[in-house]
Write a protein that holds these residues in place. Sequence first.
Motif, PDB file in Angstrom:
ATOM      1  N   ARG A  23       0.829  -1.204   0.000  1.00  0.00           N
ATOM      2  CA  ARG A  23       0.000   0.000   0.000  1.00  0.00           C
ATOM      3  C   ARG A  23       0.866   1.259   0.000  1.00  0.00           C
ATOM      4  O   ARG A  23       0.541   2.249  -0.653  1.00  0.00           O
ATOM      5  N   ARG A  24       1.958   1.211   0.770  1.00  0.00           N
ATOM      6  CA  ARG A  24       2.862   2.364   0.811  1.00  0.00           C
ATOM      7  C   ARG A  24       3.450   2.647  -0.566  1.00  0.00           C
ATOM      8  O   ARG A  24       3.545   3.809  -0.985  1.00  0.00           O
TER       9      ARG A  24
ATOM     10  N   ASN B  55       3.836   6.102  -5.233  1.00  0.00           N
ATOM     11  CA  ASN B  55       3.864   6.227  -6.698  1.00  0.00           C
ATOM     12  C   ASN B  55       2.816   7.209  -7.194  1.00  0.00           C
ATOM     13  O   ASN B  55       3.068   7.984  -8.127  1.00  0.00           O
ATOM     14  N   LEU B  56       1.630   7.187  -6.573  1.00  0.00           N
ATOM     15  CA  LEU B  56       0.595   8.153  -6.937  1.00  0.00           C
ATOM     16  C   LEU B  56       1.017   9.574  -6.575  1.00  0.00           C
ATOM     17  O   LEU B  56       0.658  10.536  -7.268  1.00  0.00           O
TER      18      LEU B  56
ATOM     19  N   THR C 159      -1.648  22.311  -2.711  1.00  0.00           N
ATOM     20  CA  THR C 159      -1.759  21.073  -3.489  1.00  0.00           C
ATOM     21  C   THR C 159      -0.425  20.656  -4.097  1.00  0.00           C
ATOM     22  O   THR C 159      -0.021  19.493  -4.009  1.00  0.00           O
ATOM     23  N   PHE C 160       0.303  21.608  -4.717  1.00  0.00           N
ATOM     24  CA  PHE C 160       1.557  21.188  -5.364  1.00  0.00           C
ATOM     25  C   PHE C 160       2.730  21.137  -4.388  1.00  0.00           C
ATOM     26  O   PHE C 160       3.778  20.574  -4.713  1.00  0.00           O
ATOM     27  N   CYS C 161       2.582  21.690  -3.182  1.00  0.00           N
ATOM     28  CA  CYS C 161       3.650  21.597  -2.182  1.00  0.00           C
ATOM     29  C   CYS C 161       3.597  20.291  -1.384  1.00  0.00           C
ATOM     30  O   CYS C 161       4.629  19.819  -0.893  1.00  0.00           O
ATOM     31  N   LEU C 162       2.398  19.708  -1.248  1.00  0.00           N
ATOM     32  CA  LEU C 162       2.227  18.508  -0.423  1.00  0.00           C
ATOM     33  C   LEU C 162       3.160  17.352  -0.806  1.00  0.00           C
ATOM     34  O   LEU C 162       3.787  16.755   0.077  1.00  0.00           O
ATOM     35  N   PRO C 163       3.290  16.989  -2.094  1.00  0.00           N
ATOM     36  CA  PRO C 163       4.165  15.859  -2.426  1.00  0.00           C
ATOM     37  C   PRO C 163       5.619  16.071  -2.009  1.00  0.00           C
ATOM     38  O   PRO C 163       6.295  15.115  -1.609  1.00  0.00           O
TER      39      PRO C 163
ATOM     40  N   PRO D 106       1.919  14.544  -9.219  1.00  0.00           N
ATOM     41  CA  PRO D 106       1.960  16.011  -9.263  1.00  0.00           C
ATOM     42  C   PRO D 106       3.355  16.580  -9.495  1.00  0.00           C
ATOM     43  O   PRO D 106       3.496  17.697 -10.008  1.00  0.00           O
ATOM     44  N   ILE D 107       4.404  15.822  -9.133  1.00  0.00           N
ATOM     45  CA  ILE D 107       5.769  16.317  -9.296  1.00  0.00           C
ATOM     46  C   ILE D 107       6.222  16.197 -10.746  1.00  0.00           C
ATOM     47  O   ILE D 107       6.808  17.129 -11.305  1.00  0.00           O
ATOM     48  N   VAL D 108       5.965  15.030 -11.355  1.00  0.00           N
ATOM     49  CA  VAL D 108       6.413  14.812 -12.740  1.00  0.00           C
ATOM     50  C   VAL D 108       5.428  15.398 -13.753  1.00  0.00           C
ATOM     51  O   VAL D 108       5.762  15.557 -14.926  1.00  0.00           O
ATOM     52  N   ASN D 109       4.221  15.708 -13.293  1.00  0.00           N
ATOM     53  CA  ASN D 109       3.207  16.276 -14.187  1.00  0.00           C
ATOM     54  C   ASN D 109       3.613  17.689 -14.601  1.00  0.00           C
ATOM     55  O   ASN D 109       4.069  18.480 -13.770  1.00  0.00           O
ATOM     56  N   PRO D 110       3.499  18.047 -15.889  1.00  0.00           N
ATOM     57  CA  PRO D 110       3.810  19.422 -16.297  1.00  0.00           C
ATOM     58  C   PRO D 110       2.948  20.434 -15.541  1.00  0.00           C
ATOM     59  O   PRO D 110       1.753  20.189 -15.320  1.00  0.00           O
TER      60      PRO D 110
END
Length: 285
Positions: free
Chosen positions: A93-94, A99-100, A154-158, A104-108
């Motif tokens: 699960r981890r 991976n999910l 949202t984009f800082c969380l990862p 947001p990091i690799v997404n343009p």
Amino acid sequence: MRRWKNLGRVWMVAVFGFMYVPIAVLIAFSFNESKSRNVWAGFSLRWYKNLLGDEMILQALGVSLVVAFASAIIATVLGTLAAIGVNNMSRRRRAVVLNLSYVPIVNPEIVTGVATMLLFVVLNGGISKVLTALLGQEVRVGFGIGTLLIAHVTFCLPYVLFNVSPKLRQMDVRMYEAALDLGCNPRQAFFKVVLPEIMPAIISAFLISLTYSIDDFIISYFNSGTVQTLPIAIYSMTKKRVSPEINALSTIMFVVILAIILGVNGVEAAREKRTARAARREARV
């Protein structure tokens, strides 16, 4: 062998020069008397003085700092709690959750910016209808500081999640269990054992979130409405001419962030030295 070492040093100097020479030029021209970026007309603090009277830039800077600190604090708290929850999951699960979280990091950023904008359009439309029905008059909810803050969180969380998770995995679980055996309840054990252990990672995550939030343009552009952050204000100035006041502001921001980083690293180094001294004293005993 010696030739390869010299070649490696030259390469290292070239890489660091490529990264830091432009910043050095920017700092130098922030003290230039002339508006020209090609001519040095003498040393002056003119642009620093003008900066204090430029309401548009100062207002945009204020918005950027408020959003950056607020989003960094919220993202750090939520991301740390999420990292603790993910760390307690089973290995499979981890792996799925982490991976999910990479998406947001690799997404343009353009995709993230448009996606969050469309989400806010739908949500604002629904909220507007509900408020209109409750109040009996038309109410419109639009973009502004709220949507900007949510987008930045949202984009800082990862980044927080990926900074804190490795530190949690490195921590010896027996320390937490020993604290429970010695009379601490789970809450006390967390604040007295776990939190001090992962604090360097939390501080690092906070600084990364703060920097990315101040620097962000694309996501802010799509979700800010009429609110202007500093990058958006600078972008609007490029349509005419970028004022040398931006050089002064960039220099101040660079020096402040550099001082914070050096201060945090200094505190962490002192903490490691104290820990090493304590370990040596215990070993002697």
